[in-house]
Design a protein around this motif. Structure first.
Motif, mmCIF file in Angstrom:
data_model
loop_
_atom_site.group_PDB
_atom_site.id
_atom_site.type_symbol
_atom_site.label_atom_id
_atom_site.label_comp_id
_atom_site.label_asym_id
_atom_site.label_seq_id
_atom_site.Cartn_x
_atom_site.Cartn_y
_atom_site.Cartn_z
ATOM 1 N N LYS A 48 0.833 -1.202 0.000
ATOM 2 C CA LYS A 48 0.000 0.000 0.000
ATOM 3 C C LYS A 48 0.877 1.266 0.000
ATOM 4 C CE LYS A 48 -4.018 -2.006 2.303
ATOM 5 N NZ LYS A 48 -4.862 -1.993 3.513
ATOM 6 N N GLU A 49 1.969 1.218 0.727
ATOM 7 C CA GLU A 49 2.879 2.369 0.734
ATOM 8 C C GLU A 49 3.477 2.614 -0.662
ATOM 9 O OE1 GLU A 49 5.770 1.675 3.706
ATOM 10 O OE2 GLU A 49 4.382 1.933 5.409
ATOM 11 N N LEU A 50 3.851 1.493 -1.338
ATOM 12 C CA LEU A 50 4.392 1.629 -2.693
ATOM 13 C C LEU A 50 3.339 2.170 -3.654
ATOM 14 C CD1 LEU A 50 6.520 -1.613 -2.991
ATOM 15 C CD2 LEU A 50 7.333 0.726 -2.612
ATOM 16 N N GLU A 51 2.123 1.748 -3.487
ATOM 17 C CA GLU A 51 1.048 2.263 -4.338
ATOM 18 C C GLU A 51 0.853 3.755 -4.117
ATOM 19 O OE1 GLU A 51 -2.355 -0.108 -3.531
ATOM 20 O OE2 GLU A 51 -1.730 -1.770 -4.833
ATOM 21 N N TYR B 247 12.513 -0.321 -8.227
ATOM 22 C CA TYR B 247 12.553 -0.076 -6.779
ATOM 23 C C TYR B 247 11.543 -0.958 -6.029
ATOM 24 C CZ TYR B 247 12.130 2.374 -2.334
ATOM 25 O OH TYR B 247 12.063 2.680 -0.992
ATOM 26 N N LEU B 248 10.338 -1.105 -6.621
ATOM 27 C CA LEU B 248 9.300 -1.952 -6.011
ATOM 28 C C LEU B 248 9.743 -3.397 -5.942
ATOM 29 C CD1 LEU B 248 6.470 -2.281 -4.853
ATOM 30 C CD2 LEU B 248 5.595 -2.431 -7.189
ATOM 31 N N GLU B 249 10.346 -3.889 -7.023
ATOM 32 C CA GLU B 249 10.830 -5.273 -7.017
ATOM 33 C C GLU B 249 11.943 -5.466 -5.994
ATOM 34 O OE1 GLU B 249 12.016 -6.216 -10.931
ATOM 35 O OE2 GLU B 249 9.957 -6.290 -11.758
ATOM 36 N N ASP B 250 12.827 -4.446 -5.888
ATOM 37 C CA ASP B 250 13.897 -4.572 -4.891
ATOM 38 C C ASP B 250 13.343 -4.617 -3.463
ATOM 39 O OD1 ASP B 250 15.730 -4.608 -6.916
ATOM 40 O OD2 ASP B 250 16.155 -2.422 -6.781
ATOM 41 N N VAL B 251 12.337 -3.805 -3.225
ATOM 42 C CA VAL B 251 11.722 -3.799 -1.880
ATOM 43 C C VAL B 251 11.041 -5.107 -1.581
ATOM 44 C CG1 VAL B 251 9.954 -2.724 -0.481
ATOM 45 C CG2 VAL B 251 11.516 -1.290 -1.811
ATOM 46 N N GLN C 287 11.734 -8.045 -2.915
ATOM 47 C CA GLN C 287 12.773 -9.078 -2.732
ATOM 48 C C GLN C 287 13.429 -8.969 -1.356
ATOM 49 O OE1 GLN C 287 13.529 -11.635 -4.594
ATOM 50 N NE2 GLN C 287 11.978 -11.149 -6.170
ATOM 51 N N SER C 288 13.681 -7.722 -0.944
ATOM 52 C CA SER C 288 14.290 -7.550 0.375
ATOM 53 C C SER C 288 13.354 -7.990 1.498
ATOM 54 C CB SER C 288 14.697 -6.082 0.560
ATOM 55 O OG SER C 288 13.549 -5.265 0.528
ATOM 56 N N ALA C 289 12.045 -7.732 1.281
ATOM 57 C CA ALA C 289 11.040 -8.154 2.313
ATOM 58 C C ALA C 289 10.976 -9.670 2.386
ATOM 59 C CB ALA C 289 9.684 -7.567 1.959
ATOM 60 N N LEU C 290 10.985 -10.324 1.204
ATOM 61 C CA LEU C 290 10.947 -11.807 1.206
ATOM 62 C C LEU C 290 12.217 -12.369 1.808
ATOM 63 C CD1 LEU C 290 9.364 -12.492 -2.315
ATOM 64 C CD2 LEU C 290 8.305 -12.836 -0.072
ATOM 65 N N ALA C 291 13.341 -11.772 1.517
ATOM 66 C CA ALA C 291 14.600 -12.259 2.088
ATOM 67 C C ALA C 291 14.594 -12.095 3.610
ATOM 68 C CB ALA C 291 15.772 -11.504 1.445
ATOM 69 N N THR C 292 14.065 -10.978 4.089
ATOM 70 C CA THR C 292 14.008 -10.746 5.533
ATOM 71 C C THR C 292 13.121 -11.762 6.245
ATOM 72 O OG1 THR C 292 14.356 -8.387 5.167
ATOM 73 C CG2 THR C 292 13.490 -9.041 7.318
ATOM 74 N N SER C 293 11.951 -12.073 5.623
ATOM 75 C CA SER C 293 11.035 -13.079 6.222
ATOM 76 C C SER C 293 11.662 -14.455 6.250
ATOM 77 C CB SER C 293 9.718 -13.101 5.446
ATOM 78 O OG SER C 293 9.930 -13.528 4.134
ATOM 79 N N GLU C 294 12.429 -14.828 5.205
ATOM 80 C CA GLU C 294 13.085 -16.131 5.181
ATOM 81 C C GLU C 294 14.158 -16.190 6.247
ATOM 82 O OE1 GLU C 294 14.482 -16.783 1.297
ATOM 83 O OE2 GLU C 294 12.490 -17.096 0.402
#
Length: 293
Positions: A237-240, A280-284, A286-293
């Motif tokens: 939602k923030e990215l939107e 930028y959205l894809e990087d964010v 990917q970083s969120a998925l990496a953090t959750s893993e």
């Protein structure tokens, strides 16, 4: 020993011999009287100290018992004489009042004879003493009767309580018997519901196994939890919100003048901005998925 015997007192020996001779005389006299009473002669016997002592004790005991028997016999003879006098006086009184035995009916004579036999059986000789004895017996009987009545009352109380308890138990039993049919029906309903619940349990377990296999097949891991999904949604939602102004700017370019060169430059510029935003959205993400893993 001979010196001791020779040194004994002659008077003591003389008194002892006189005593023994007296006992022998008494024994012989007693035997003669007893056998004379039986009409027999006195048999010969050996006069030893032991025999004389035994016969003397027997004669003493016999004479004592004979004397006691004589006293009792004299008392009985005196009582018999008194009873005969009393019977004669009672007979005279009865004859004077017209109640002589000869003039009485046979049933009255039989009753009197029965009463006399009972009196003899009970060893009753005096009516006053008999009445006193009967009074004592009556008192004892009344005491026993009171005790028995008290025990009977206690037993009656226990019996009443037992009957009341039995009535209550019978009523309870009847009530329970009446409740048997509804309880059985309810138990049958519970059995049916239990069978349905068992079937549902098997169904839900099968569905759980199917869903678990499906999640494993699509690559679901326990790390992708509800909290992670909510966080990713908020980030989206923030990215939107950030990309919305850019999209509005691009839409505003639709109102540009028909200058082809300027329009082409503006479009290329917006495309580059849009590509940068997407990257930028894809990087964010990917970083969120990496953090959750």
């Amino acid at each position: 020993m001979s010196d001791i015997i020779s040194g004994s007192d002659p008077s003591v020996i003389e008194s002892k011999s006189n005593f023994d001779s007296g006992r022998i005389t008494d024994v012989k006299a007693w035997l003669a009287s007893q056998f004379d009473a039986a009409g027999k002669d006195v048999p010969d016997f050996e006069c030893t100290p032991r025999t004389i002592a035994h016969l003397h004790s027997l004669s003493t005991l016999s004479q004592a018992k004979t004397q006691a028997a004589g006293i009792v016999a004299a008392d009985f003879r005196q009582k018999a004489a008194e009873y005969r006098c009393q019977a004669a006086r009672v007979r005279e009184i009865l004859e004077n009042v017209g109640l002589a035995q000869e003039g009485l009916p046979s049933n009255v004579v039989a009753s009197a004879q029965c009463l006399a036999n009972v009196a003899n059986l009970l060893n009753t000789r005096d009516t006053e003493l008999t009445m006193g004895d009967m009074s004592l017996r009556k008192t004892g009987v009344e005491e026993k009767r009171a005790k028995v009545q008290k025990e009977s009352k206690i037993l009656l109380d226990y019996t009443r309580k037992a009957i009341a308890r039995l009535t209550y138990l019978k009523r309870t039993l009847a009530q329970l018997e009446d409740d048997v049919a509804p309880c059985e029906a309810q138990m049958e309903s519970w059995k049916t519901n239990l069978a349905i619940m068992v079937s549902k349990e098997r169904q839900y377990l099968q569905q759980y196994s199917n869903y678990k296999a499906l999640l494993n097949r699509v690559g679901y891991t326990p790390e992708v939890s509800h909290g992670v999904l909510v966080e990713m949604t908020e980030h989206r939602k923030e990215l939107e919100k950030k990309t919305k102004p850019i999209l509005d700017t691009l839409r505003s370019y639709q109102d540009l003048p028909p200058d082809k060169a300027l329009a082409a430059l503006a479009i290329e510029d917006k495309k580059m901005q849009y590509a940068a935003a997407e990257k930028y959205l894809e990087d964010v993400l990917q970083s969120a998925l990496a953090t959750s893993e």
